[in-house]
Design a protein around this motif. Structure first.
Motif, PDB file in Angstrom:
ATOM      1  N   SER A 118      -9.365  29.550 -45.365  1.00  0.00           N
ATOM      2  CA  SER A 118      -7.957  29.594 -45.733  1.00  0.00           C
ATOM      3  C   SER A 118      -7.037  29.260 -44.555  1.00  0.00           C
ATOM      4  O   SER A 118      -5.944  28.714 -44.754  1.00  0.00           O
ATOM      5  CB  SER A 118      -7.611  30.955 -46.322  1.00  0.00           C
ATOM      6  N   THR A 119      -7.433  29.586 -43.344  1.00  0.00           N
ATOM      7  CA  THR A 119      -6.548  29.299 -42.195  1.00  0.00           C
ATOM      8  C   THR A 119      -7.018  28.089 -41.406  1.00  0.00           C
ATOM      9  O   THR A 119      -6.316  27.616 -40.505  1.00  0.00           O
ATOM     10  CB  THR A 119      -6.528  30.498 -41.223  1.00  0.00           C
ATOM     11  N   GLY A 120      -8.221  27.629 -41.670  1.00  0.00           N
ATOM     12  CA  GLY A 120      -8.764  26.483 -40.926  1.00  0.00           C
ATOM     13  C   GLY A 120      -9.392  26.894 -39.603  1.00  0.00           C
ATOM     14  O   GLY A 120      -9.760  26.041 -38.795  1.00  0.00           O
ATOM     15  N   LEU A 121      -9.480  28.216 -39.353  1.00  0.00           N
ATOM     16  CA  LEU A 121     -10.062  28.663 -38.076  1.00  0.00           C
ATOM     17  C   LEU A 121     -11.504  28.195 -37.931  1.00  0.00           C
ATOM     18  O   LEU A 121     -12.329  28.407 -38.826  1.00  0.00           O
ATOM     19  CB  LEU A 121     -10.030  30.206 -38.000  1.00  0.00           C
ATOM     20  N   LYS A 122     -11.778  27.554 -36.798  1.00  0.00           N
ATOM     21  CA  LYS A 122     -13.157  27.233 -36.433  1.00  0.00           C
ATOM     22  C   LYS A 122     -13.354  27.814 -35.045  1.00  0.00           C
ATOM     23  O   LYS A 122     -12.723  27.349 -34.079  1.00  0.00           O
ATOM     24  CB  LYS A 122     -13.371  25.721 -36.391  1.00  0.00           C
ATOM     25  N   ALA A 123     -14.168  28.849 -34.963  1.00  0.00           N
ATOM     26  CA  ALA A 123     -14.317  29.546 -33.680  1.00  0.00           C
ATOM     27  C   ALA A 123     -15.785  29.770 -33.359  1.00  0.00           C
ATOM     28  O   ALA A 123     -16.628  29.848 -34.266  1.00  0.00           O
ATOM     29  CB  ALA A 123     -13.576  30.876 -33.734  1.00  0.00           C
ATOM     30  N   ILE A 124     -16.066  29.859 -32.075  1.00  0.00           N
ATOM     31  CA  ILE A 124     -17.438  30.138 -31.624  1.00  0.00           C
ATOM     32  C   ILE A 124     -17.373  31.249 -30.574  1.00  0.00           C
ATOM     33  O   ILE A 124     -16.539  31.197 -29.659  1.00  0.00           O
ATOM     34  CB  ILE A 124     -18.089  28.898 -30.948  1.00  0.00           C
ATOM     35  N   ILE A 152     -19.168  23.530 -27.965  1.00  0.00           N
ATOM     36  CA  ILE A 152     -20.369  24.358 -27.761  1.00  0.00           C
ATOM     37  C   ILE A 152     -20.744  24.387 -26.275  1.00  0.00           C
ATOM     38  O   ILE A 152     -21.003  25.448 -25.699  1.00  0.00           O
ATOM     39  CB  ILE A 152     -21.546  23.829 -28.625  1.00  0.00           C
ATOM     40  N   ALA A 153     -20.725  23.214 -25.649  1.00  0.00           N
ATOM     41  CA  ALA A 153     -21.072  23.148 -24.222  1.00  0.00           C
ATOM     42  C   ALA A 153     -20.094  24.003 -23.417  1.00  0.00           C
ATOM     43  O   ALA A 153     -20.481  24.740 -22.502  1.00  0.00           O
ATOM     44  CB  ALA A 153     -21.042  21.701 -23.741  1.00  0.00           C
ATOM     45  N   ASP A 154     -18.817  23.935 -23.772  1.00  0.00           N
ATOM     46  CA  ASP A 154     -17.787  24.667 -23.027  1.00  0.00           C
ATOM     47  C   ASP A 154     -17.973  26.179 -23.175  1.00  0.00           C
ATOM     48  O   ASP A 154     -17.951  26.918 -22.192  1.00  0.00           O
ATOM     49  CB  ASP A 154     -16.399  24.247 -23.532  1.00  0.00           C
ATOM     50  N   VAL A 155     -18.182  26.641 -24.400  1.00  0.00           N
ATOM     51  CA  VAL A 155     -18.277  28.092 -24.608  1.00  0.00           C
ATOM     52  C   VAL A 155     -19.539  28.643 -23.931  1.00  0.00           C
ATOM     53  O   VAL A 155     -19.527  29.735 -23.360  1.00  0.00           O
ATOM     54  CB  VAL A 155     -18.192  28.461 -26.118  1.00  0.00           C
ATOM     55  N   LEU A 156     -20.619  27.866 -23.949  1.00  0.00           N
ATOM     56  CA  LEU A 156     -21.857  28.329 -23.300  1.00  0.00           C
ATOM     57  C   LEU A 156     -21.659  28.419 -21.782  1.00  0.00           C
ATOM     58  O   LEU A 156     -22.037  29.403 -21.140  1.00  0.00           O
ATOM     59  CB  LEU A 156     -23.013  27.365 -23.604  1.00  0.00           C
ATOM     60  N   ARG A 157     -21.047  27.385 -21.229  1.00  0.00           N
ATOM     61  CA  ARG A 157     -20.843  27.348 -19.777  1.00  0.00           C
ATOM     62  C   ARG A 157     -19.901  28.476 -19.337  1.00  0.00           C
ATOM     63  O   ARG A 157     -20.166  29.191 -18.367  1.00  0.00           O
ATOM     64  CB  ARG A 157     -20.237  25.984 -19.425  1.00  0.00           C
ATOM     65  N   LEU A 158     -18.836  28.666 -20.096  1.00  0.00           N
ATOM     66  CA  LEU A 158     -17.853  29.691 -19.734  1.00  0.00           C
ATOM     67  C   LEU A 158     -18.441  31.094 -19.861  1.00  0.00           C
ATOM     68  O   LEU A 158     -18.190  31.964 -19.037  1.00  0.00           O
ATOM     69  CB  LEU A 158     -16.619  29.564 -20.630  1.00  0.00           C
ATOM     70  N   GLY A 179     -19.418  36.992 -21.884  1.00  0.00           N
ATOM     71  CA  GLY A 179     -19.225  36.331 -23.161  1.00  0.00           C
ATOM     72  C   GLY A 179     -17.921  35.569 -23.136  1.00  0.00           C
ATOM     73  O   GLY A 179     -17.096  35.753 -22.228  1.00  0.00           O
ATOM     74  N   LYS A 180     -17.733  34.726 -24.084  1.00  0.00           N
ATOM     75  CA  LYS A 180     -16.504  33.935 -24.151  1.00  0.00           C
ATOM     76  C   LYS A 180     -16.373  33.398 -25.566  1.00  0.00           C
ATOM     77  O   LYS A 180     -17.372  33.293 -26.293  1.00  0.00           O
ATOM     78  CB  LYS A 180     -16.633  32.768 -23.164  1.00  0.00           C
ATOM     79  N   SER A 181     -15.158  33.032 -25.958  1.00  0.00           N
ATOM     80  CA  SER A 181     -15.020  32.415 -27.277  1.00  0.00           C
ATOM     81  C   SER A 181     -14.110  31.201 -27.178  1.00  0.00           C
ATOM     82  O   SER A 181     -13.287  31.104 -26.261  1.00  0.00           O
ATOM     83  CB  SER A 181     -14.458  33.426 -28.286  1.00  0.00           C
ATOM     84  N   VAL A 182     -14.298  30.292 -28.119  1.00  0.00           N
ATOM     85  CA  VAL A 182     -13.387  29.156 -28.200  1.00  0.00           C
ATOM     86  C   VAL A 182     -12.905  28.990 -29.636  1.00  0.00           C
ATOM     87  O   VAL A 182     -13.639  29.280 -30.595  1.00  0.00           O
ATOM     88  CB  VAL A 182     -14.034  27.825 -27.728  1.00  0.00           C
ATOM     89  N   ILE A 183     -11.661  28.557 -29.748  1.00  0.00           N
ATOM     90  CA  ILE A 183     -11.118  28.159 -31.049  1.00  0.00           C
ATOM     91  C   ILE A 183     -10.916  26.651 -30.956  1.00  0.00           C
ATOM     92  O   ILE A 183     -10.288  26.162 -29.998  1.00  0.00           O
ATOM     93  CB  ILE A 183      -9.770  28.859 -31.337  1.00  0.00           C
ATOM     94  N   ILE A 184     -11.467  25.937 -31.918  1.00  0.00           N
ATOM     95  CA  ILE A 184     -11.340  24.475 -31.883  1.00  0.00           C
ATOM     96  C   ILE A 184     -10.016  24.089 -32.541  1.00  0.00           C
ATOM     97  O   ILE A 184      -9.808  24.362 -33.732  1.00  0.00           O
ATOM     98  CB  ILE A 184     -12.536  23.812 -32.612  1.00  0.00           C
ATOM     99  N   GLY A 185      -9.112  23.498 -31.754  1.00  0.00           N
ATOM    100  CA  GLY A 185      -7.818  23.113 -32.307  1.00  0.00           C
ATOM    101  C   GLY A 185      -6.796  22.933 -31.211  1.00  0.00           C
ATOM    102  O   GLY A 185      -6.979  23.417 -30.087  1.00  0.00           O
ATOM    103  N   ASP A 186      -5.724  22.255 -31.527  1.00  0.00           N
ATOM    104  CA  ASP A 186      -4.660  22.009 -30.566  1.00  0.00           C
ATOM    105  C   ASP A 186      -3.708  23.210 -30.591  1.00  0.00           C
ATOM    106  O   ASP A 186      -3.057  23.466 -31.608  1.00  0.00           O
ATOM    107  CB  ASP A 186      -3.922  20.725 -30.978  1.00  0.00           C
ATOM    108  N   PRO A 187      -3.609  23.935 -29.479  1.00  0.00           N
ATOM    109  CA  PRO A 187      -2.751  25.139 -29.492  1.00  0.00           C
ATOM    110  C   PRO A 187      -1.289  24.816 -29.796  1.00  0.00           C
ATOM    111  O   PRO A 187      -0.571  25.666 -30.303  1.00  0.00           O
ATOM    112  CB  PRO A 187      -2.926  25.719 -28.082  1.00  0.00           C
TER     113      PRO A 187
END
Ligand code: NAD
Length: 355
Positions: free
Chosen positions: A22-28, A55-61, A79-87
């Protein structure tokens, strides 16, 4: 794309994907290691060109957070998380709230905070849905975010490096070039100038450098010329991978000490810096002030404890890394990794009042 055999996987405990229709959130969320406690690390929102890049970024971070927590003596994992999208385009309160719901599904195994693309206000919105978040003013009592503490830690780290490398006990007349006059770069420039240093600065956003020139008296340098500036300290406070095979021979500084994460393009760059006679202050050690701050904020401790812990990094941890590196003729980046690995592999937690 492969995950378990990904070059950045490095034995991660968990990699969790979430899509909210519903919000379009894609997060890892990536959880690297929890030997020392639950994972804590910021959430980055970035317009990744591909999912593989995210994926590479979240793993490295996330791996970086394990090392950072371990070397700073905190009882938390990485741990770290990423949201895929233009802030600037995709960030909505609904999307941030959906991120909060996602956090709840991990039951506190991962605690989030702000990172590039999210600010304190965004974090407060996430916190409306979950308790597993830190680094914002939960009780509206005027508590500030992590950046001033990161800036303070970098400032103290520069003092430590200048003492070790240049045998100087103060920063009077020391020339520092800061790449990136953002939240950390600006705060750092203020502290340096207050303590007698001459600060050169560059930013790709004219507004940011103009403000630093106007309000602090920073001397402007073009973004193309800042890394090569002849100074006593180069302080990368923008994006990562600035130190590489191409840039290192062009540096004109005896010390590199800045806040940017992942400053070395590759492992070999640590060796290249040592061979060039440059003291490199490992990024995740010198920029740990923000993590220390959000850690204490989450577990409830006062400002004095935060400052004293940051001072300890500059007065004890960094000199130890510098000395061992010199004795063993190894890069400081390698020594920091060895010390951090030793601690998180042992899983021995420190006795503190906080956690
Ligand atoms: P920020 O986004 O506020 O500032 C970064 C600045 O760098 C921006 O003003 C941007 O315009 C500028 N910039 C980007 N590329 C540039 C280039 N090539 N040349 C010159 N300027 C450039 O971010 P921040 O919070 O100040 O963080 C700076 C760095 O420190 C980041 O790498 C971040 O991951 C790291 N870091 C920050 C914290 C924290 O507490 N904020 C903690 C640990 C690490």
């Amino acid at each position: 794309m492969s995950v378990f055999s990904h070059p950045e996987y490095d034995g991660h405990e968990k990699l969790v994907f979430h899509h909210d229709k519903s919000t379009g959130l894609k997060a890892i969320v990536a959880i690297h290691n929890t030997n020392l406690g639950h994972a804590l690390g910021g959430c980055r929102m970035w317009d990744y060109a591909t999912e593989d890049e995210a994926i590479a970024d979240v793993l490295r971070l996330s791996k970086g957070m394990t090392y950072k927590a371990a070397i700073t003596g905190l009882n938390i994992g990485g741990g770290k998380s990423v949201i895929i999208g233009d802030p600037h385009k995709d960030k909505t309160p609904e999307l941030l709230r959906a991120m909060g719901h996602f956090m709840n599904t991990l039951h506190g195994e991962y605690i989030t905070a702000e990172d590039v693309g999210l600010n304190e206000e965004d974090i407060s919105i996430i916190a409306g849905e979950t308790d597993y978040v830190t680094g914002f003013d939960r009780h509206h009592i005027g508590v500030d975010g992590p950046s001033p503490y990161t800036a303070y830690g970098v400032f103290r780290g520069i003092e430590s490096a200048v003492k070790f490398k240049l045998s100087r006990n103060n920063l009077q007349g020391i020339r520092v070039a800061i790449q990136g006059m953002g939240k950390v770069g600006f705060g750092l420039a203020r502290l340096l100038i207050k303590n007698g240093a001459t600060v050169y600065g560059a930013d790709i956003f004219a507004e940011n450098i103009d403000r630093a020139v106007r309000e602090l008296g920073v001397i402007p340098v073009s973004p193309d010329g800042i890394l090569q500036k002849n100074v006593d300290v180069l302080s990368p406070c923008a994006m990562g991978a600035t130190l590489n095979e191409e840039s290192i021979p062009q540096l004109n500084t005896p010390i590199v000490a800045g806040s940017a994460n992942n400053q070395l393009g590759e492992l070999a760059d640590g060796r290249r810096l040592t061979e060039a006679g440059i003291l490199y202050v490992p990024d995740y050690v010198i920029n740990s002030g923000g993590l220390i701050k959000v850690y204490y904020q989450y577990f409830g401790a006062d400002r004095e404890e935060v400052i004293s812990h940051i001072d300890q990094i500059a007065d004890e941890t960094l000199p130890r890394i510098f000395s061992v590196a010199r004795e063993q003729r190894k890069p400081t980046s390698v020594i920091a990794d060895e010390l951090a690995r030793e601690r998180f592999m042992s899983g021995e937690v420190e006795q503190t009042d906080a956690a």
